[in-house]
Motif scaffolding. Structure first.
Motif, PDB file in Angstrom:
ATOM      1  N   TYR A 125      -4.473   5.792   2.215  1.00 52.95           N
ATOM      2  CA  TYR A 125      -5.780   6.138   1.647  1.00 52.95           C
ATOM      3  C   TYR A 125      -6.923   5.733   2.586  1.00 52.95           C
ATOM      4  O   TYR A 125      -7.867   6.482   2.775  1.00 52.95           O
ATOM      5  N   SER A 126      -6.820   4.568   3.199  1.00 47.27           N
ATOM      6  CA  SER A 126      -7.899   4.107   4.085  1.00 47.27           C
ATOM      7  C   SER A 126      -8.067   5.029   5.297  1.00 47.27           C
ATOM      8  O   SER A 126      -9.170   5.132   5.844  1.00 47.27           O
ATOM      9  N   ARG A 156      -3.394  10.767  -7.201  1.00 51.08           N
ATOM     10  CA  ARG A 156      -4.100  10.528  -5.940  1.00 51.08           C
ATOM     11  C   ARG A 156      -3.591  11.474  -4.850  1.00 51.08           C
ATOM     12  O   ARG A 156      -4.365  12.010  -4.071  1.00 51.08           O
ATOM     13  N   LEU A 194      -2.017   0.258  -9.046  1.00 54.51           N
ATOM     14  CA  LEU A 194      -2.079   1.250  -7.978  1.00 54.51           C
ATOM     15  C   LEU A 194      -0.728   1.861  -7.645  1.00 54.51           C
ATOM     16  O   LEU A 194      -0.657   2.893  -6.996  1.00 54.51           O
ATOM     17  N   GLY A 233     -11.068   8.839  -6.477  1.00 57.78           N
ATOM     18  CA  GLY A 233     -11.643   7.508  -6.670  1.00 57.78           C
ATOM     19  C   GLY A 233     -10.828   6.361  -6.095  1.00 57.78           C
ATOM     20  O   GLY A 233      -9.637   6.461  -5.880  1.00 57.78           O
ATOM     21  N   LYS A 234     -11.505   5.243  -5.867  1.00 61.17           N
ATOM     22  CA  LYS A 234     -10.905   4.043  -5.281  1.00 61.17           C
ATOM     23  C   LYS A 234     -10.023   3.300  -6.278  1.00 61.17           C
ATOM     24  O   LYS A 234      -9.176   2.510  -5.883  1.00 61.17           O
ATOM     25  N   GLU A 283     -10.261   7.735   4.097  1.00 57.56           N
ATOM     26  CA  GLU A 283     -11.636   7.214   4.050  1.00 57.56           C
ATOM     27  C   GLU A 283     -12.261   7.226   5.443  1.00 57.56           C
ATOM     28  O   GLU A 283     -13.428   7.587   5.601  1.00 57.56           O
ATOM     29  N   TYR A 332       0.860  -1.183   0.000  1.00 54.29           N
ATOM     30  CA  TYR A 332       0.000   0.000   0.000  1.00 54.29           C
ATOM     31  C   TYR A 332       0.895   1.231   0.000  1.00 54.29           C
ATOM     32  O   TYR A 332       2.093   1.145   0.270  1.00 54.29           O
ATOM     33  N   LEU A 344     -13.590  12.034  -1.950  1.00 48.99           N
ATOM     34  CA  LEU A 344     -12.185  11.634  -2.047  1.00 48.99           C
ATOM     35  C   LEU A 344     -11.877  11.301  -3.496  1.00 48.99           C
ATOM     36  O   LEU A 344     -12.800  11.019  -4.275  1.00 48.99           O
ATOM     37  N   ASN A 347     -15.650   9.244   6.537  1.00 53.28           N
ATOM     38  CA  ASN A 347     -16.793   8.546   7.141  1.00 53.28           C
ATOM     39  C   ASN A 347     -17.146   9.117   8.511  1.00 53.28           C
ATOM     40  O   ASN A 347     -18.328   9.269   8.843  1.00 53.28           O
ATOM     41  N   GLN A 392      -6.707  -2.378  -9.636  1.00 56.83           N
ATOM     42  CA  GLN A 392      -6.394  -3.473  -8.724  1.00 56.83           C
ATOM     43  C   GLN A 392      -6.555  -4.843  -9.371  1.00 56.83           C
ATOM     44  O   GLN A 392      -6.268  -5.857  -8.747  1.00 56.83           O
ATOM     45  N   LEU A 403     -10.667   0.874  -8.652  1.00 56.30           N
ATOM     46  CA  LEU A 403     -10.868  -0.575  -8.621  1.00 56.30           C
ATOM     47  C   LEU A 403     -10.270  -1.271  -9.844  1.00 56.30           C
ATOM     48  O   LEU A 403      -9.725  -2.372  -9.729  1.00 56.30           O
TER      49      LEU A 403
END
Length: 182
Positions: A72-73, A119, A110, A95-96, A76, A47, A93, A80, A101, A98
């Motif tokens: 990144y988490s 990012r 990533l 984008g994730k 997030e 990561y 944020l 939240n 990945q 996906l």
């Protein structure tokens, strides 16, 4: 007959600005930089972390200069928490990603430099918009995110100390930042 009302168009008398006023440090500031991305781990456990540095002279923050490493988490989590506990509209944020990945890609996914930089810029814009909001500045989760090495995910949500001076300064900075960004 009565005279029509004429608007007063005289200029306000203001103090002439000198070099110290023009080029001196701002009376209140909040600067947050997201930089120095680093890839941590091996294989599927990799990561990216980012250095988040905050400098301020706002009285609401207990530390005036702080530097923490976030992934990144963590961003997030902050988003939240703010959506759950505060009354502000939280910006999105970046984008994730996906699709990046998926296995069997021809690139680094990533961990491609261009994606990491894109990012990083998005995360910096996100945290500056959040931290510049006067109501968000009172949230304990924002202070933890910006100033503490580790995030206590079992913390008790709430507000940090607040006084009239702090709110006035925060509102001024929020409107100033909003004006600059537009």
């Amino acid at each position: 007959m009565t005279d029509p009302v004429v608007a007063d168009t005289r200029r306000l008398n203001s103090k002439p600005q000198d070099l110290t006023d023009a080029y001196g440090p701002p009376s209140n500031f909040l600067e947050i930089d997201v930089y120095d991305p680093q890839i941590v781990g091996v294989g599927r456990n990799r990561y990216t972390t980012y250095e988040v540095r905050m400098r301020t002279n706002l009285p609401i923050f207990k530390l005036k200069d702080s530097c923490v490493r976030r992934r990144y988490s963590d961003f997030e989590w902050l988003k939240n928490e703010l959506e759950r506990d505060s009354k502000i509209v939280v910006p999105p944020l970046p984008g994730k990603a996906l699709k990046r990945q998926l296995p069997f890609r021809g690139d680094e996914g990533l961990f491609e430099e261009a994606f990491i930089e894109e990012r990083r810029v998005g995360l910096e814009q996100f945290i500056n918009r959040i931290a510049g909001h006067p109501l968000a500045q009172n949230e304990r989760c924002l202070h933890m995110f910006l100033q503490e090495e580790t995030i206590d995910r079992n913390y008790i949500p709430g507000k940090v100390r607040k006084n009239r001076y702090t709110c006035a300064c925060s509102m001024y900075i929020y409107f100033y930042i909003t004006l600059i960004q537009s």
